[in-house]
Structures are given as C-alpha cells and as structure tokens.
Design a protein around this motif. Structure first.
Motif, PDB file in Angstrom:
ATOM      1  N   ASP A 170      12.636  14.742   8.298  1.00 18.51           N
ATOM      2  CA  ASP A 170      13.828  14.800   9.141  1.00 18.51           C
ATOM      3  C   ASP A 170      14.773  13.618   8.899  1.00 18.51           C
ATOM      4  O   ASP A 170      15.794  13.492   9.544  1.00 18.51           O
ATOM      5  N   GLY A 171      14.443  12.749   7.980  1.00 17.12           N
ATOM      6  CA  GLY A 171      15.286  11.607   7.631  1.00 17.12           C
ATOM      7  C   GLY A 171      15.256  11.385   6.144  1.00 17.12           C
ATOM      8  O   GLY A 171      14.474  11.989   5.427  1.00 17.12           O
ATOM      9  N   ARG A 172      16.118  10.538   5.650  1.00 17.86           N
ATOM     10  CA  ARG A 172      16.190  10.328   4.201  1.00 17.86           C
ATOM     11  C   ARG A 172      15.755   8.921   3.800  1.00 17.86           C
ATOM     12  O   ARG A 172      15.792   8.561   2.638  1.00 17.86           O
ATOM     13  N   GLN A 173      15.358   8.105   4.787  1.00 17.42           N
ATOM     14  CA  GLN A 173      14.917   6.749   4.484  1.00 17.42           C
ATOM     15  C   GLN A 173      13.415   6.726   4.217  1.00 17.42           C
ATOM     16  O   GLN A 173      12.653   7.332   4.964  1.00 17.42           O
ATOM     17  N   PRO A 174      12.986   6.027   3.190  1.00 23.99           N
ATOM     18  CA  PRO A 174      11.551   5.945   2.931  1.00 23.99           C
ATOM     19  C   PRO A 174      10.837   5.163   4.025  1.00 23.99           C
ATOM     20  O   PRO A 174      11.393   4.217   4.574  1.00 23.99           O
ATOM     21  N   VAL A 175       9.629   5.585   4.356  1.00 29.32           N
ATOM     22  CA  VAL A 175       8.821   4.855   5.322  1.00 29.32           C
ATOM     23  C   VAL A 175       7.749   4.039   4.605  1.00 29.32           C
ATOM     24  O   VAL A 175       7.161   3.140   5.195  1.00 29.32           O
ATOM     25  N   MET A 176       7.512   4.359   3.324  1.00 22.49           N
ATOM     26  CA  MET A 176       6.518   3.619   2.581  1.00 22.49           C
ATOM     27  C   MET A 176       6.735   3.770   1.082  1.00 22.49           C
ATOM     28  O   MET A 176       7.052   4.855   0.601  1.00 22.49           O
ATOM     29  N   ILE A 177       6.618   2.664   0.360  1.00 19.24           N
ATOM     30  CA  ILE A 177       6.462   2.716  -1.094  1.00 19.24           C
ATOM     31  C   ILE A 177       5.266   1.835  -1.406  1.00 19.24           C
ATOM     32  O   ILE A 177       4.991   0.878  -0.687  1.00 19.24           O
ATOM     33  N   ASN A 178       4.538   2.177  -2.451  1.00 20.25           N
ATOM     34  CA  ASN A 178       3.360   1.370  -2.750  1.00 20.25           C
ATOM     35  C   ASN A 178       3.713   0.248  -3.731  1.00 20.25           C
ATOM     36  O   ASN A 178       4.826   0.178  -4.266  1.00 20.25           O
ATOM     37  N   ALA A 179       2.747  -0.628  -3.963  1.00 20.83           N
ATOM     38  CA  ALA A 179       2.972  -1.787  -4.835  1.00 20.83           C
ATOM     39  C   ALA A 179       3.290  -1.350  -6.260  1.00 20.83           C
ATOM     40  O   ALA A 179       4.102  -1.986  -6.946  1.00 20.83           O
TER      41      ALA A 179
END
Length: 199
Positions: free
Chosen positions: A34-43
């Motif tokens: 429902d949004g376009r912002q990432p909530v997580m990216i990994n190392a």
C-alpha cells in the motif's frame, strides 16, 4: 523496522522473516504494497548498490533495471558503475493486516551486460569521447522523431520515468538543457560526421 510492526509493543509476527532476509547473500528489498517506500533492505543490497533504505524501492528498481531477452533477467545500469546482470524474483509476503512485496536480485556470475549489446559504442555524429548505451540511442531516436516520453516508453516496454532518466543522461552527455537543444545538437553534428566520413 519490523515488517508489519508499527512499534516494539505490537506483536512480533515476522522476526524470523526479517532475520532470513538480512542473512541472504544476495540483495533484497521489501516494501509495503500500500506504499512505495521500502521498509527493509539487507546488507547485501547496501554493499552491492551503495544505496540506503530511503532511496531503494520500486522507483529505484524501475530506473536502474532493464529487462533482457531472457525471462526474469535484468540488466542493472548506473552511471557510476559497470552494468551487471541479475536474475530478479519477486515474492508477496502476507503479514495481516499488511502485505509486502519482496524483490531478490541474484547476480549472474561472469555476465556484465546483455549478450546482444555491445559495450557503449560511439555514435557517428557524437563528439569524440561521447558514447551512448543501446537504450540511450533508442530513446534519442524517439526524441528525434518528436515522440513523447509516454510513446517512447510504450515502444521500448519501459516506464516513462526510465525514459526521463535516459533523456536526462543524454542531455548531460551532450551538455544541453532541453529536448530542443538536444535535437539541435544532434542535427548540427550530423553534417560534421558526414564530412569526416568523406575525408
């Protein structure tokens, strides 16, 4: 930030998923549907692309990944790095009341560009030292035909935002400020290229 958890006091339903994504050896980015912002990216994503969670997400992926002729394979392009091939897979993660999209980018070893693409070859009518990628040349052809970004995007099966990115790269390479100056620069260079060819 935990997937699906707004605060530390709410239920922790996805801790294991987060730990798995964080431990993956290949880049991964997750965002709410429902949004376009990432909530997580990994190392691995941060190492591979040198970007932060605030910049990664669907728009970033769309601007930097071009589909190849092979299903599921994409070419990563960035003006600060060599092109690289990835196998891209997507997965929906349903963590009620929210759903997430996860994208995994598995590098293809030994492949740095699409098989049918020559490395940034110079175009005859461009100044010395200026080269265009295959996609930039296609976008330039569309601009020279007077086509709108939306039309060029439809013909090349890419998004209008990706066309805008290629257009901006073209203008930077030719040191112009708008599409009219871009067309004029290319038209001005064409006679010089013909003269050089007759010498």
């Amino acid at each position: 930030m935990c997937l699906g958890r707004g605060s530390l006091d709410s239920p922790h339903v996805c801790g294991l998923a987060e730990e798995v994504f964080a431990a993956l050896p290949w880049p991964c980015v997750v965002w709410r549907q429902d949004g376009r912002q990432p909530v997580m990216i990994n190392a691995a994503f941060q190492r591979e692309f040198g970007t932060t969670r605030g910049r990664a997400g669907p728009a970033w992926l769309e601007a930097h990944l071009e589909p190849t002729a092979e299903p599921g394979e994409f070419l990563f392009r960035d003006r600060h790095a060599a092109p690289r091939l990835y196998r891209v897979s997507r997965q929906v993660i349903d963590v009620p009341p929210t759903a997430f999209d996860a994208v995994f980018l598995m590098p293809l070893p030994g492949a740095t560009r699409m098989p049918d693409e020559a490395p940034a070859a110079p175009v005859a009518c461009l100044p010395p030292g200026v080269t265009l990628t295959r996609r930039e040349s296609q976008v330039l052809d569309g601009i020279m035909c007077g086509k709108l970004n939306k039309t060029i995007a439809g013909e090349l099966h890419i998004s209008p935002k990706t066309v805008e990115l290629h257009r901006a790269n073209l203008m930077a390479k030719l040191r112009v400020h708008n599409a009219v100056e871009l067309a004029r620069a290319v038209l001005d260079m064409a006679p010089r290229a013909e003269e050089a060819a007759t010498l």
